[in-house]
Design a protein around this motif. Structure first.
Motif, mmCIF file in Angstrom:
data_model
loop_
_atom_site.group_PDB
_atom_site.id
_atom_site.type_symbol
_atom_site.label_atom_id
_atom_site.label_comp_id
_atom_site.label_asym_id
_atom_site.label_seq_id
_atom_site.Cartn_x
_atom_site.Cartn_y
_atom_site.Cartn_z
ATOM 1 N N GLU A 147 39.369 48.347 35.168
ATOM 2 C CA GLU A 147 40.741 48.036 35.596
ATOM 3 C C GLU A 147 41.015 46.540 35.673
ATOM 4 O OE1 GLU A 147 43.318 49.988 36.315
ATOM 5 O OE2 GLU A 147 42.324 51.912 35.977
ATOM 6 N N LYS A 148 39.996 45.765 35.993
ATOM 7 C CA LYS A 148 40.203 44.354 36.312
ATOM 8 C C LYS A 148 39.748 43.440 35.180
ATOM 9 C CE LYS A 148 39.659 45.067 41.306
ATOM 10 N NZ LYS A 148 38.883 44.701 42.507
ATOM 11 N N SER A 149 40.418 42.300 35.066
ATOM 12 C CA SER A 149 40.036 41.286 34.089
ATOM 13 C C SER A 149 40.384 39.919 34.647
ATOM 14 C CB SER A 149 40.758 41.508 32.762
ATOM 15 O OG SER A 149 42.156 41.353 32.920
ATOM 16 N N VAL A 150 39.775 38.899 34.078
ATOM 17 C CA VAL A 150 40.104 37.529 34.453
ATOM 18 C C VAL A 150 40.224 36.721 33.168
ATOM 19 C CG1 VAL A 150 37.658 36.922 34.760
ATOM 20 C CG2 VAL A 150 39.426 35.511 35.820
ATOM 21 N N GLU A 151 41.287 35.933 33.082
ATOM 22 C CA GLU A 151 41.445 35.059 31.918
ATOM 23 C C GLU A 151 40.646 33.782 32.137
ATOM 24 O OE1 GLU A 151 44.812 32.789 29.172
ATOM 25 O OE2 GLU A 151 45.457 34.158 30.777
ATOM 26 N N MET A 152 39.877 33.408 31.124
ATOM 27 C CA MET A 152 39.050 32.216 31.207
ATOM 28 C C MET A 152 39.916 30.982 30.945
ATOM 29 S SD MET A 152 36.195 33.657 31.821
ATOM 30 C CE MET A 152 35.013 32.330 31.655
ATOM 31 N N PRO A 153 39.823 29.952 31.807
ATOM 32 C CA PRO A 153 40.540 28.702 31.517
ATOM 33 C C PRO A 153 40.124 28.160 30.154
ATOM 34 C CG PRO A 153 39.635 28.686 33.739
ATOM 35 C CD PRO A 153 39.055 29.882 33.059
ATOM 36 N N ARG A 205 36.577 53.684 24.767
ATOM 37 C CA ARG A 205 36.944 53.596 26.186
ATOM 38 C C ARG A 205 37.455 52.196 26.542
ATOM 39 N NH1 ARG A 205 31.830 53.644 30.383
ATOM 40 N NH2 ARG A 205 30.390 52.298 29.258
ATOM 41 N N TRP A 206 37.007 51.172 25.816
ATOM 42 C CA TRP A 206 37.520 49.815 26.040
ATOM 43 C C TRP A 206 39.035 49.753 25.846
ATOM 44 C CZ3 TRP A 206 39.300 47.229 21.480
ATOM 45 C CH2 TRP A 206 39.793 45.940 21.701
ATOM 46 N N LYS A 207 39.556 50.532 24.898
ATOM 47 C CA LYS A 207 41.004 50.490 24.630
ATOM 48 C C LYS A 207 41.834 50.981 25.805
ATOM 49 C CE LYS A 207 40.669 52.852 20.816
ATOM 50 N NZ LYS A 207 41.170 53.660 19.685
ATOM 51 N N HIS A 208 41.221 51.720 26.737
ATOM 52 C CA HIS A 208 41.955 52.204 27.904
ATOM 53 C C HIS A 208 42.070 51.157 29.014
ATOM 54 C CE1 HIS A 208 42.730 56.437 26.908
ATOM 55 N NE2 HIS A 208 41.602 56.388 26.225
ATOM 56 N N HIS A 209 41.398 50.009 28.842
ATOM 57 C CA HIS A 209 41.564 48.954 29.845
ATOM 58 C C HIS A 209 43.022 48.507 29.836
ATOM 59 C CE1 HIS A 209 41.159 45.207 32.041
ATOM 60 N NE2 HIS A 209 39.948 45.594 32.422
ATOM 61 N N PRO A 210 43.633 48.315 31.002
ATOM 62 C CA PRO A 210 45.064 47.956 31.044
ATOM 63 C C PRO A 210 45.427 46.749 30.197
ATOM 64 C CG PRO A 210 44.262 48.482 33.243
ATOM 65 C CD PRO A 210 43.057 48.491 32.352
ATOM 66 N N LEU A 211 44.511 45.777 30.089
ATOM 67 C CA LEU A 211 44.793 44.582 29.300
ATOM 68 C C LEU A 211 45.034 44.920 27.833
ATOM 69 C CD1 LEU A 211 44.878 41.420 29.268
ATOM 70 C CD2 LEU A 211 42.444 41.521 28.661
ATOM 71 N N ILE A 212 44.299 45.913 27.335
ATOM 72 C CA ILE A 212 44.400 46.307 25.928
ATOM 73 C C ILE A 212 45.448 47.406 25.747
ATOM 74 C CG2 ILE A 212 43.095 47.121 23.931
ATOM 75 C CD1 ILE A 212 42.199 44.385 25.161
ATOM 76 N N LYS A 213 45.416 48.361 26.653
ATOM 77 C CA LYS A 213 46.290 49.539 26.542
ATOM 78 C C LYS A 213 47.765 49.171 26.534
ATOM 79 C CE LYS A 213 46.885 54.085 28.732
ATOM 80 N NZ LYS A 213 46.455 54.939 29.878
ATOM 81 N N LEU A 229 36.297 41.064 31.114
ATOM 82 C CA LEU A 229 36.675 42.324 31.756
ATOM 83 C C LEU A 229 35.657 42.630 32.842
ATOM 84 C CD1 LEU A 229 37.784 44.521 28.702
ATOM 85 C CD2 LEU A 229 39.025 42.722 29.934
ATOM 86 N N LEU A 230 36.122 42.629 34.090
ATOM 87 C CA LEU A 230 35.234 42.808 35.244
ATOM 88 C C LEU A 230 34.900 44.273 35.474
ATOM 89 C CD1 LEU A 230 37.131 40.327 37.565
ATOM 90 C CD2 LEU A 230 34.952 39.898 36.409
ATOM 91 N N SER A 231 35.839 45.162 35.120
ATOM 92 C CA SER A 231 35.651 46.595 35.331
ATOM 93 C C SER A 231 36.619 47.312 34.409
ATOM 94 C CB SER A 231 35.935 46.966 36.792
ATOM 95 O OG SER A 231 37.335 46.817 37.067
ATOM 96 N N GLY A 258 37.303 38.551 24.103
ATOM 97 C CA GLY A 258 36.761 38.822 25.424
ATOM 98 C C GLY A 258 35.387 39.441 25.389
ATOM 99 N N ALA A 259 34.831 39.590 26.573
ATOM 100 C CA ALA A 259 33.508 40.192 26.768
ATOM 101 C C ALA A 259 33.529 40.923 28.102
ATOM 102 C CB ALA A 259 32.431 39.115 26.730
ATOM 103 N N GLY A 260 32.348 41.441 28.487
ATOM 104 C CA GLY A 260 32.245 42.135 29.771
ATOM 105 C C GLY A 260 32.284 43.635 29.625
ATOM 106 N N TRP A 261 33.040 44.306 30.535
ATOM 107 C CA TRP A 261 33.151 45.759 30.513
ATOM 108 C C TRP A 261 33.702 46.202 29.158
ATOM 109 C CZ3 TRP A 261 36.988 49.313 29.668
ATOM 110 C CH2 TRP A 261 36.711 50.635 30.050
ATOM 111 N N PRO A 262 33.242 47.336 28.606
ATOM 112 C CA PRO A 262 32.280 48.295 29.155
ATOM 113 C C PRO A 262 30.829 48.008 28.792
ATOM 114 C CG PRO A 262 33.245 49.195 27.162
ATOM 115 C CD PRO A 262 33.893 47.855 27.368
ATOM 116 N N LEU A 263 30.568 46.988 27.944
ATOM 117 C CA LEU A 263 29.199 46.781 27.460
ATOM 118 C C LEU A 263 28.249 46.421 28.590
ATOM 119 C CD1 LEU A 263 29.860 44.851 24.119
ATOM 120 C CD2 LEU A 263 29.447 47.298 24.466
#
Length: 556
Positions: free
Chosen positions: A97-103, A286-294, A93-95, A239-244
């Motif tokens: 709002e944004k995320s990237v799937e790892m190959p 707050r992580w649950k509000h990321h679009p990927l999870i929400k 999770l980059l932010s 996953g890892a990254g935002w918000p930590l």
């Protein structure tokens, strides 16, 4: 209180804790007793939860390797492994709002899950409990092992269960019932992460003198019913990254699609975090509000909540496993493989190895000996081999951070084995910076009651219950430290790291309005043990409340 006369019961083996490790040990002991024509061998399991499985909390994706050994026909016997993993996805999770799937290629092999199952570990443990009872294991739920009993020579003699009906003043009430002495040739401690008796035994027998400090995370989990149109049975997301990353913390998250249109999701935040203002519960909300999870949660309903510390030091932090009269197994010792984010199969295997060593000692009439054969069996098992391969995983993340540590682990797990061992010698409680060193205060939005929630409503759905009139099971070595030391230095972090709102700094108003007071709401405690681990002054000790108290997790 005056000396209490207690009833004593004797067994060949007493096991403290009816989790995967304790029940696997009990079952293996009885299997061997039947196979070797020693049907009289008696095994007792004591469990502080109100029922077997009540306190079990895990993700969980189960690797069935140990279960295959314990019950090769577990499918035919009806083990609740009903959802094989169908798809693995890993994200950064980059932010917000944004995320990237790892190959898939870039994900450490330890995170791949072919052949594994999305399960409710609580239900798996309930099934193991039924199997143990069918094999004539005596299981006593609702009885907390409160203390260790010793022989005159210092060897472990058994345990004593907690007294019931002690009032807040420490005196017996009208419904007082003394605890029982459970005596054994060998006592196996399988209390899970940061077991309070295991902690005492490590100190008494100096079991950690050759080990690195143990490390921990706080795992916060929710169970949701979701829209069937969004449900994908067997989909495993990590996953890892935002918000930590905003607070410089490390850890990760999961979302697993289980059976019956349910998803299990949560976050593990390493308790090596530095920012005194970080708030693990709010990070997860707050992580649950990321679009990927929400996207999966909208239109759904949260049905359960829980939290538990996770042991993650791995091989380098394992204590000596044996001492006169007993052994440590499962997460009480620290067998979780954090590189896989899995500890159930490792816990079960440790219990099985311990059971085999103890059975051999009893069968040979050597019940007075320390069972060092358990350590030998571990050293020659796939369990040690697995932990050895992953020994650098957690230390790399702590030392190098999410990006460099992740790259190190990709090389170590996927390309070639790094030929040295990283050491992580800073205890988690020492990592916290003072408010003068780090005054970055994250912004945590108010819960919306649909996707995110507050702590008290969360504790409510954990079904946590304690007898109100009993001594607090959260003991302060010095009651002045929270206000006089922790508050000015670290803004008293217990207010934030506790996922159940147990600790508060309150001002009573009136003449004392400028005198803050440290309040302990012990009835809220979900038995996660985070306070015992993270308190920077090491002033809080978690002990068992009355048996049957704490959470009652359904389907977790």
């Amino acid at each position: 209180m005056e000396h209490i006369e207690r009833e004593a019961m004797e067994f060949d083996v007493v096991i403290v804790g009816a989790g995967p490790a304790g029940l696997a040990a009990a079952i293996r002991l009885r299997q061997l007793a039947i196979e070797k024509d020693m049907p009289e061998l008696s095994v007792c399991v004591v469990e502080k939860g109100s029922e077997v499985g009540a306190h079990i909390l895990s993700g969980a994706v189960l690797e069935p390797r140990a279960l295959n050994e314990l019950f090769p026909d577990w499918k035919e016997q009806g083990a609740p492994l009903n959802v094989p993993v169908t798809e693995d996805k890993t994200y950064f999770l980059l932010s917000d709002e944004k995320s990237v799937e790892m190959p898939h290629f870039f994900v450490p092999k330890t995170m791949h899950n072919p052949g594994n199952y999305v399960v409710s570990l609580g239900n798996v443990v309930r099934w193991l409990g039924q199997k143990a009872e069918e094999m004539e294991v005596s299981i006593f739920p609702g009885f907390a092992a409160a203390d260790v009993l010793y022989h005159e020579d210092g060897s472990v003699r058994g345990v004593v269960t907690g007294d019931m009906g002690i009032g807040k003043d420490g005196q017996p009430t009208h419904n007082f019932a003394p605890g029982y002495e459970l005596l054994a040739k060998y006592t196996i401690f399988a209390e899970g992460c940061r077991g309070h008796l295991g902690k005492r035994l490590m100190s008494r027998f100096d079991l950690c003198k050759d080990s690195d400090p143990q490390h921990y995370g706080i795992g916060i989990k929710e169970l949701w019913d979701i829209d069937p149109a969004k449900h994908k049975p067997g989909l495993v997301m990590h996953g890892a990254g935002w918000p930590l990353t905003e607070t410089g913390s490390s850890g990760g998250w999961w979302l697993y699609h289980a059976e019956n249109n349910q998803v299990t999701l949560g976050m593990i935040m390493d308790l090596s975090y530095k920012n005194p203002h970080a708030y693990p519960f709010e990070e997860m909300q707050r992580w649950k509000h990321h679009p990927l999870i929400k996207q999966y949660l909208e239109g759904g309903k949260r049905i359960s909540y829980g939290a538990r510390a996770v042991v993650k030091g791995g091989l380098n932090a394992l204590p000596k496993l044996t001492f006169p009269g007993g052994c440590l197994i499962g997460d009480d010792a620290g067998f979780l493989n954090f590189a896989k984010i899995k500890g159930s199969h490792t816990a079960m295997k440790s219990g099985m190895l311990c059971a085999e060593a103890i059975f051999e000692a009893i069968a040979a009439g050597r019940s007075a000996d320390e069972v060092t054969a358990y350590t030998d069996k571990f050293n020659n098992s796939w369990l040690r081999e697995e932990l050895f391969k992953s020994r650098n995983f957690g230390a790399a993340m702590h030392k190098f951070g999410t990006f460099v540590g992740g790259g190190f682990n990709f090389i170590d797990q996927n390309i070639f084995r790094i030929p040295f061992t990283l050491r992580d010698l800073m205890p988690d409680y020492k990592s916290l910076q003072t408010v003068q060193e780090n005054n970055h205060k994250p912004t945590y939005p108010k819960p919306d009651g649909k996707i995110s929630f507050d702590r008290l409503s969360s504790v409510f759905i954990s079904n946590t219950v304690h007898e109100e009139n009993q001594p607090a099971h959260l003991k302060l070595t010095d009651p002045n430290i929270p206000v006089e030391i922790n508050l000015p230095k670290w803004a008293e972090p217990a207010q934030r790291y506790c996922p159940a709102g147990v600790y508060e700094i309150v001002n009573d108003g009136g003449a004392n309005k400028d005198q803050p007071r440290f309040q302990i709401n012990a009835a809220n405690c979900v038995h996660c043990k985070t306070c015992d681990i993270k308190d920077p002054s090491q002033n809080i000790t978690w002990v068992t409340p009355e048996g049957g108290g704490g959470p009652n997790y359904p389907n977790m």
